[in-house]
Design an enzyme around this catalytic site. Structure first.
Site, PDB file in Angstrom:
ATOM      1  N   ASP A 142      20.671  58.239   1.311  1.00 18.38           N
ATOM      2  CA  ASP A 142      20.229  58.206  -0.079  1.00 18.38           C
ATOM      3  C   ASP A 142      20.801  59.365  -0.891  1.00 18.38           C
ATOM      4  O   ASP A 142      21.223  59.198  -2.038  1.00 18.38           O
ATOM      5  CB  ASP A 142      18.692  58.239  -0.110  1.00 18.38           C
ATOM      6  N   HIS A 202      11.679  75.283  -3.534  1.00 17.03           N
ATOM      7  CA  HIS A 202      11.779  75.008  -4.969  1.00 17.03           C
ATOM      8  C   HIS A 202      10.859  75.897  -5.813  1.00 17.03           C
ATOM      9  O   HIS A 202      11.295  76.596  -6.727  1.00 17.03           O
ATOM     10  CB  HIS A 202      11.422  73.548  -5.263  1.00 17.03           C
TER      11      HIS A 202
END
Length: 471
Positions: free
Chosen positions: A14, A251
């Site tokens: 993906d 993140h």
């Protein structure tokens, strides 16, 4: 250094289809790839090269930032190669390197590990052994550190960098024994997003924010990353990592460090990363027995029914974490980091709440919107117009960067920007090992305390705003 090509391990995944190939296609259209630059997608599927290119083409039509063109793709596809192999089988790497040599992309090569972390070490070891044989070097053992075989070859690895500190250290030690340290790129795509890069400009290039960016004026800082999707096909990976490792440790910690850091000495990568790492080192130590006061873990109902997820899984899909930074600028200001899957909205943003200027007066808010829309919104107080009373209204100014028509095609996507930075040997937008190590040490303490003194898991419904108990 000449850039001749990129080898994507996980070329049928993906990430490769949705992000890497569109980014490379955009760079091609912009003239940012050398004429002889080649892209090798590696996968286990039994595709012919033409079949593989057809699949890539369909993804380009949907995900290219620049307007898709059959004519331009016809030129781009000449760069694409497909190579079928079992990436876990070390014996197959000699043939891979023969293929790479045949394609004449040995020099200035970038290996991209677009695979799950358990394949990092097998790929690295396979490359090392094959390179030793291929170049007939003097290495008698792959355990010897000399990086002689890899030369100027670069490697990009995806987060999470291990499932804990020990796993991260093992991966890093293995990588740096085969690649030169300066050629190892830890990618965190959030660092390539336009508004993340813009946070420093917002802070340091505007007197109205620079002057009040401290504890005397700021009540709290919130950093949220919410998703509407579940784990989809990533259940096997996600059930081993969870939201804390998948989002918080990398993140959100990176964003927090940019929001909180002191102004770097200069704009060099070294100065910026040093300023960020100082924030991690100054995080307030946790009180283990009071872990529930700073950490909440949740799981959406139905997660245990997802493919490849254990039926009795206690993996968290939602995390709320309250942190403090012990330095002169931030002492006593809470930082709330929240992330979750299967929530009622897709939204990533930083919200800075300023202190009230008096009884009955709301504090100002600065919202830095990261995705899906990019921009900055400021809430401030003003006298209600048309009256003689001193009633105060809250109003807002909203700058939507992604709403500006030209930005839709002129602003590079995160992966596009990061791939180009790697090609240019610019590490300023990449995580560095010292940051990863420091943040993992802190997260490890949190996880150990949670397992010892809490283990509470709060369940929530899909399409809700998370556990009702969250702070």
């Amino acid at each position: 250094m000449t850039n001749n090509g990129m080898v994507i391990f996980g070329g049928t995944g993906d990430l490769a289809y949705r992000k890497l190939f569109p980014a490379l296609y955009n760079l091609h259209c912009l003239g940012s790839l050398p004429a002889d630059y080649k892209i090798v997608g590696i996968g286990r599927r039994d595709y012919s090269e033409d079949e593989y290119i057809d699949i890539v083409q369909e993804w380009m039509r949907e995900f290219s930032r620049l307007k898709y063109s059959d004519e331009e793709f016809e030129k781009f596809k000449s760069r694409i190669r497909y190579y079928k192999m079992d990436m876990s089988d070390g014996k197959e790497y000699t043939a891979l390197l023969d293929f790479i040599k045949k394609e004449e992309i040995e020099d200035g090569l970038i290996y991209y590990y677009a695979v799950s972390p358990e394949l990092f070490d097998p790929i690295t070891e396979g490359l090392k052994i094959a390179n030793c044989k291929h170049k007939k070097c003097q290495c008698e053992s792959v355990d010897i550190y000399d990086s002689c075989c890899m030369g100027n070859t670069k490697v990009i690895i995806e987060k999470p960098f291990g499932e804990n500190l020990q796993a991260a250290e093992k991966i890093y030690e293995n990588l740096k024994s085969y690649f030169k340290t300066e050629n190892i790129y830890h990618i965190d795509h959030y660092l390539g997003k336009e508004m993340i890069i813009n946070i420093m400009t917002l802070r340091f290039a505007n007197a109205i924010f620079k002057a009040v960016w401290k504890k005397e004026y700021i009540e709290k800082v919130e950093i949220n990353a919410y998703e509407t999707v579940g784990v989809d096909s990533r259940g096997g990976y996600y059930d081993k990592s969870g939201a804390l490792a998948d989002m918080i440790q990398n993140h959100l910690f990176q964003i927090m460090s940019i929001v909180a850091m002191e102004k770097p000495k200069d704009n060099s990568s070294i100065s910026i990363k040093r300023a960020q790492n100082d924030v991690f080192k100054q995080l307030k130590d946790i009180n283990e027995e009071k872990i529930d006061e700073i950490l909440l873990m949740g799981q959406y109902n139905g997660y245990r029914d997802e493919e490849k997820v254990a039926p009795d899984s206690v993996t968290e899909t939602y995390v709320a974490l309250k942190l403090e930074i012990e330095n002169e600028r931030w002492q006593g200001v809470p930082f709330y980091l929240r992330t979750g899957k299967k929530l009622d909205r897709r939204e990533s943003e930083v919200i800075v709440t300023f202190k009230s200027m008096g009884e009955g007066i709301a504090g100002n808010h600065l919202s830095i919107k990261i995705q899906p829309d990019e921009g900055v919104k400021v809430n401030f107080n003003i006298k209600k117009p048309g009256t003689e009373s001193q009633l105060i209204n809250e109003v807002e100014m909203d700058f939507c960067q992604s709403c500006i028509l030209e930005n839709r095609t002129n602003t590079p996507e995160a992966y596009e920007r990061l791939l180009k930075s790697c090609m240019d040997s610019d590490k300023s937008l990449f995580s560095q090992w010292e940051q990863i190590e420091t943040s993992w040490k802190y997260i490890n303490k949190i996880v150990d305390s949670y397992k010892k003194y809490s283990n509470k898991l709060y369940f929530y419904e899909a399409a809700s705003n998370g556990p009702a108990e969250s702070f």
